[in-house]
Scaffold this motif. Structure first.
Motif, PDB file in Angstrom:
ATOM      1  N   THR A  42       6.061  58.073 -68.393  1.00  0.00           N
ATOM      2  CA  THR A  42       7.180  57.147 -68.777  1.00  0.00           C
ATOM      3  C   THR A  42       7.814  56.617 -67.591  1.00  0.00           C
ATOM      4  O   THR A  42       8.335  55.112 -67.658  1.00  0.00           O
ATOM      5  CB  THR A  42       8.311  57.821 -69.397  1.00  0.00           C
ATOM      6  N   THR A  43       7.965  57.234 -66.537  1.00  0.00           N
ATOM      7  CA  THR A  43       8.456  56.378 -65.147  1.00  0.00           C
ATOM      8  C   THR A  43       7.602  55.312 -64.957  1.00  0.00           C
ATOM      9  O   THR A  43       8.107  54.268 -64.616  1.00  0.00           O
ATOM     10  CB  THR A  43       8.387  57.316 -63.946  1.00  0.00           C
ATOM     11  N   SER A  44       6.380  55.398 -65.099  1.00  0.00           N
ATOM     12  CA  SER A  44       5.539  54.168 -64.791  1.00  0.00           C
ATOM     13  C   SER A  44       5.582  53.073 -65.572  1.00  0.00           C
ATOM     14  O   SER A  44       5.389  52.164 -65.033  1.00  0.00           O
ATOM     15  CB  SER A  44       4.026  54.658 -64.808  1.00  0.00           C
ATOM     16  N   VAL A  45       6.072  53.377 -66.958  1.00  0.00           N
ATOM     17  CA  VAL A  45       6.141  52.342 -67.623  1.00  0.00           C
ATOM     18  C   VAL A  45       7.317  51.772 -67.383  1.00  0.00           C
ATOM     19  O   VAL A  45       7.296  50.333 -67.814  1.00  0.00           O
ATOM     20  CB  VAL A  45       6.522  53.037 -69.129  1.00  0.00           C
ATOM     21  N   VAL A  46       8.597  52.330 -67.196  1.00  0.00           N
ATOM     22  CA  VAL A  46       9.577  51.807 -66.524  1.00  0.00           C
ATOM     23  C   VAL A  46       9.554  51.006 -65.190  1.00  0.00           C
ATOM     24  O   VAL A  46       9.879  49.880 -65.205  1.00  0.00           O
ATOM     25  CB  VAL A  46      10.763  52.648 -66.282  1.00  0.00           C
ATOM     26  N   SER A  47       8.724  51.211 -64.357  1.00  0.00           N
ATOM     27  CA  SER A  47       8.611  50.694 -63.329  1.00  0.00           C
ATOM     28  C   SER A  47       7.768  49.353 -63.322  1.00  0.00           C
ATOM     29  O   SER A  47       7.732  48.493 -62.788  1.00  0.00           O
ATOM     30  CB  SER A  47       8.122  51.408 -62.115  1.00  0.00           C
ATOM     31  N   GLY A  48       6.621  49.685 -64.157  1.00  0.00           N
ATOM     32  CA  GLY A  48       5.806  48.552 -64.460  1.00  0.00           C
ATOM     33  C   GLY A  48       6.188  47.568 -65.099  1.00  0.00           C
ATOM     34  O   GLY A  48       5.984  46.095 -64.756  1.00  0.00           O
ATOM     35  N   SER A  49       7.238  47.867 -66.127  1.00  0.00           N
ATOM     36  CA  SER A  49       7.898  46.519 -66.739  1.00  0.00           C
ATOM     37  C   SER A  49       8.989  46.041 -66.080  1.00  0.00           C
ATOM     38  O   SER A  49       8.836  44.919 -65.992  1.00  0.00           O
ATOM     39  CB  SER A  49       8.240  47.110 -68.191  1.00  0.00           C
ATOM     40  N   ILE A  50       9.941  46.932 -65.578  1.00  0.00           N
ATOM     41  CA  ILE A  50      10.942  46.063 -64.815  1.00  0.00           C
ATOM     42  C   ILE A  50      10.445  45.557 -63.496  1.00  0.00           C
ATOM     43  O   ILE A  50      10.794  44.491 -63.086  1.00  0.00           O
ATOM     44  CB  ILE A  50      11.818  47.167 -64.307  1.00  0.00           C
ATOM     45  N   GLY A  51       9.417  45.980 -62.641  1.00  0.00           N
ATOM     46  CA  GLY A  51       8.986  45.327 -61.649  1.00  0.00           C
ATOM     47  C   GLY A  51       8.035  44.018 -61.980  1.00  0.00           C
ATOM     48  O   GLY A  51       8.400  43.022 -61.251  1.00  0.00           O
ATOM     49  N   THR A  52       7.473  43.889 -63.089  1.00  0.00           N
ATOM     50  CA  THR A  52       6.877  42.793 -63.322  1.00  0.00           C
ATOM     51  C   THR A  52       7.810  41.629 -63.909  1.00  0.00           C
ATOM     52  O   THR A  52       7.619  40.601 -63.389  1.00  0.00           O
ATOM     53  CB  THR A  52       5.766  43.095 -64.787  1.00  0.00           C
ATOM     54  N   ALA A  53       8.917  42.101 -64.634  1.00  0.00           N
ATOM     55  CA  ALA A  53       9.944  41.217 -64.900  1.00  0.00           C
ATOM     56  C   ALA A  53      10.780  40.699 -63.858  1.00  0.00           C
ATOM     57  O   ALA A  53      10.903  39.445 -63.655  1.00  0.00           O
ATOM     58  CB  ALA A  53      11.053  41.761 -65.963  1.00  0.00           C
ATOM     59  N   CYS A  54      10.976  41.471 -62.638  1.00  0.00           N
ATOM     60  CA  CYS A  54      11.721  40.952 -61.491  1.00  0.00           C
ATOM     61  C   CYS A  54      10.645  40.067 -60.620  1.00  0.00           C
ATOM     62  O   CYS A  54      11.158  39.067 -60.091  1.00  0.00           O
ATOM     63  CB  CYS A  54      11.963  42.243 -60.635  1.00  0.00           C
ATOM     64  N   SER A  55       9.491  40.393 -60.676  1.00  0.00           N
ATOM     65  CA  SER A  55       8.451  39.492 -59.958  1.00  0.00           C
ATOM     66  C   SER A  55       8.635  38.082 -60.708  1.00  0.00           C
ATOM     67  O   SER A  55       8.419  36.890 -60.145  1.00  0.00           O
ATOM     68  CB  SER A  55       6.939  39.880 -59.931  1.00  0.00           C
ATOM     69  N   ILE A  56       8.315  38.151 -61.905  1.00  0.00           N
ATOM     70  CA  ILE A  56       8.446  37.003 -62.771  1.00  0.00           C
ATOM     71  C   ILE A  56       9.531  35.980 -62.565  1.00  0.00           C
ATOM     72  O   ILE A  56       9.625  34.622 -62.294  1.00  0.00           O
ATOM     73  CB  ILE A  56       8.283  36.927 -64.162  1.00  0.00           C
ATOM     74  N   TYR A  57      10.631  36.606 -62.615  1.00  0.00           N
ATOM     75  CA  TYR A  57      12.164  36.043 -62.336  1.00  0.00           C
ATOM     76  C   TYR A  57      12.261  35.426 -60.948  1.00  0.00           C
ATOM     77  O   TYR A  57      12.817  34.207 -60.935  1.00  0.00           O
ATOM     78  CB  TYR A  57      13.288  37.025 -62.628  1.00  0.00           C
TER      79      TYR A  57
END
Length: 480
Positions: A274-289
């Motif tokens: 679950t932690t990797s789901v959070v970090s993966g989604s938030i990290g990808t979104a931050c990189s896109i932004y």
């Protein structure tokens, strides 16, 4: 599609199974021994999630990344490039921490039943209706904004591809396109499980990928430099523009309304997963932004507007980009309908409670889903109401500003922090909060780490309150 399944294995030879155990307030002090007796009478309870790690990340990422990505260059213009990068990254961290606290809270209740409502029942029972009402209002408002975006962009898409529509004026009528796209949105909104939307979420993310490539490509080509305004690398535009841009960045990461559905449906709900789901989604979104913000801002400088794709000269590729936005919001609407429906159902079921703590009724023999009739009625009401609002209102910026300032801030920062602080109290005598099993139980952290995490949750609540006050104050006194 059928909902998630439960199984119960009796621990004795009797045919009867106790499925409702009432725990009076005076009996709470029995603590761990009482809880073990309850488990013995209920039998072994198990829940099986079916969603993969990939589909969980895709659905959560699609909930995060929406049309707001196109406003990131304008937000960076208000702060300056390097301060803007820091604000985008800091907002990602705060939202990610809220998601992390939600994953920790979910460990305290039965597998598969995690929700803001179920947490409210064992922390603040009489405030549950307020929490769910805030979620419902927020999700409904965002869903309406998606329909308005479809109505605004589709006429431009048609003109870009077709040109003069002649006598077919309905093709440039926003109401026609809102109605037409409802034929696609309605069946998707009636899917029970969030995991069922993983393929549409993937298509939506492909649309986001196209938009990112389009913005980056125009920057590399340099076809906008002739009209570029001033570029500020370290200085900001001023406090008022920064306050106007700050909510855009903060609310761009709001996905917390779907986090519990992700936790309920994922097959591997271990802490690492679950932690990797959070970090993966938030990290990808931050990189896109950050990528879109930098390249879009460097393309137009201080002249950049709130929707960067509308600034490019009309061409086949930009028209496809506008169509991609339509596809994105079309497939994002069901992701807002899903938690909106669940929250409305919880509001309708809510009854005042006299107890400080309340056991959620054990869900052993029945699936934790609403009946087909109730599901259909609530979903239909949400869809019909959002349709009529989108048809009659052409601009919801100010209304959605207030909704975002209250609903988004509450579910992103305030509720995760409040729930975790309350539910993780090591001095609590509540049976559910005292017992943990296995290496992934809520109490697997050492005492020092738990203390730090509880203090950090208080800081997150304070941050959410400040964001809410600042955004509401700005919308009241300084909005254009």
């Amino acid at each position: 599609m059928a909902g998630p399944s439960y199984s119960a294995i009796s621990t004795d030879n009797t045919d009867d199974m106790v499925v409702n155990v009432a725990i009076p307030a005076e009996a709470v002090g029995e603590g761990l021994a009482h809880h073990r007796r309850r488990r013995s009478s209920l039998g072994k309870f198990s829940f099986k999630g079916e969603a993969s790690w990939t589909s969980s990340v895709v659905n959560l990422l699609n909930t995060i990344v929406g049309a707001g990505v196109l406003a990131m260059p304008a937000a960076m213009s208000a702060f300056g490039m390097f301060p803007g990068i820091l604000v985008i990254a800091f907002s990602a961290f705060c939202s990610g921490f809220g998601l992390y606290l939600q994953s920790r809270c979910a460990k305290y209740i039965e597998r598969g039943t995690a929700s803001f409502f179920s947490l409210s029942q064992i922390t603040y029972p009489n405030a549950a209706v307020i929490f769910d009402a805030a979620i419902a209002i927020k999700c409904f408002g965002v869903g309406v904004s998606y329909l308005i975006i479809i109505g605004d962009l589709m006429p431009q898409v048609v003109e870009g591809f077709v040109g003069d529509v002649g006598n077919m004026m309905f093709l440039v009528d926003r109401k026609f396109w809102i109605t037409a796209f409802m034929l696609v949105v309605i069946p998707l909104s009636f899917l029970r499980r969030l995991d069922s939307l993983k393929y549409t979420s993937f298509v939506a993310l492909v649309s986001i990928g196209y938009l990112v490539v389009l913005v980056v490509a125009h920057y590399i080509i340099g076809d906008t430099m002739w009209n570029r305004g001033e570029v500020r690398y370290f200085s900001w535009e001023g406090p008022i523009p920064a306050l106007r841009a700050f909510p855009i960045i903060v609310f761009a990461y709001t996905c917390h309304q779907n986090m519990f559905s992700i936790l309920n449906e994922i097959s591997d709900n271990s802490h690492a997963s679950t932690t990797s789901v959070v970090s993966g989604s938030i990290g990808t979104a931050c990189s896109i932004y950050i990528l879109v913000a930098i390249t879009g801002y460097l393309s137009f400088g201080s002249t950049v507007t709130g929707n960067v794709i509308m600034m490019y000269a009309t061409s086949f590729f930009t028209t496809v980009g506008r169509a991609a936005i339509v596809v994105l919001v079309m497939f994002s609407y069901p992701l807002q309908c899903h938690p909106c429906r669940a929250s409305i159902d919880n509001v309708l079921k809510w009854r005042p409670s006299r107890a400080s703590f309340r056991f959620p009724p054990p869900k052993v023999t029945a699936q934790p889903v609403m009946s087909d009739l109730r599901f259909a009625i609530i979903t239909s009401c949400v869809i019909v109401a959002s349709y009529f609002v989108a048809m009659t209102v052409t601009s919801l910026e100010r209304v959605l500003g207030f909704v975002g300032s209250t609903g988004s801030t509450s579910i992103s920062f305030i509720l995760p922090g409040v729930f975790y602080y309350k539910i993780s109290d090591p001095n609590s005598a509540h049976p559910v909060l005292k017992e943990g099993e296995g290496e992934d139980c809520p109490w697997d952290l050492d005492t020092a780490k738990k203390r730090v995490l509880r203090k950090a949750s208080v800081v997150l609540v304070g941050y959410g309150c400040v964001v809410m006050a600042v955004c509401l104050g700005f919308l009241t006194f300084f909005a254009e």
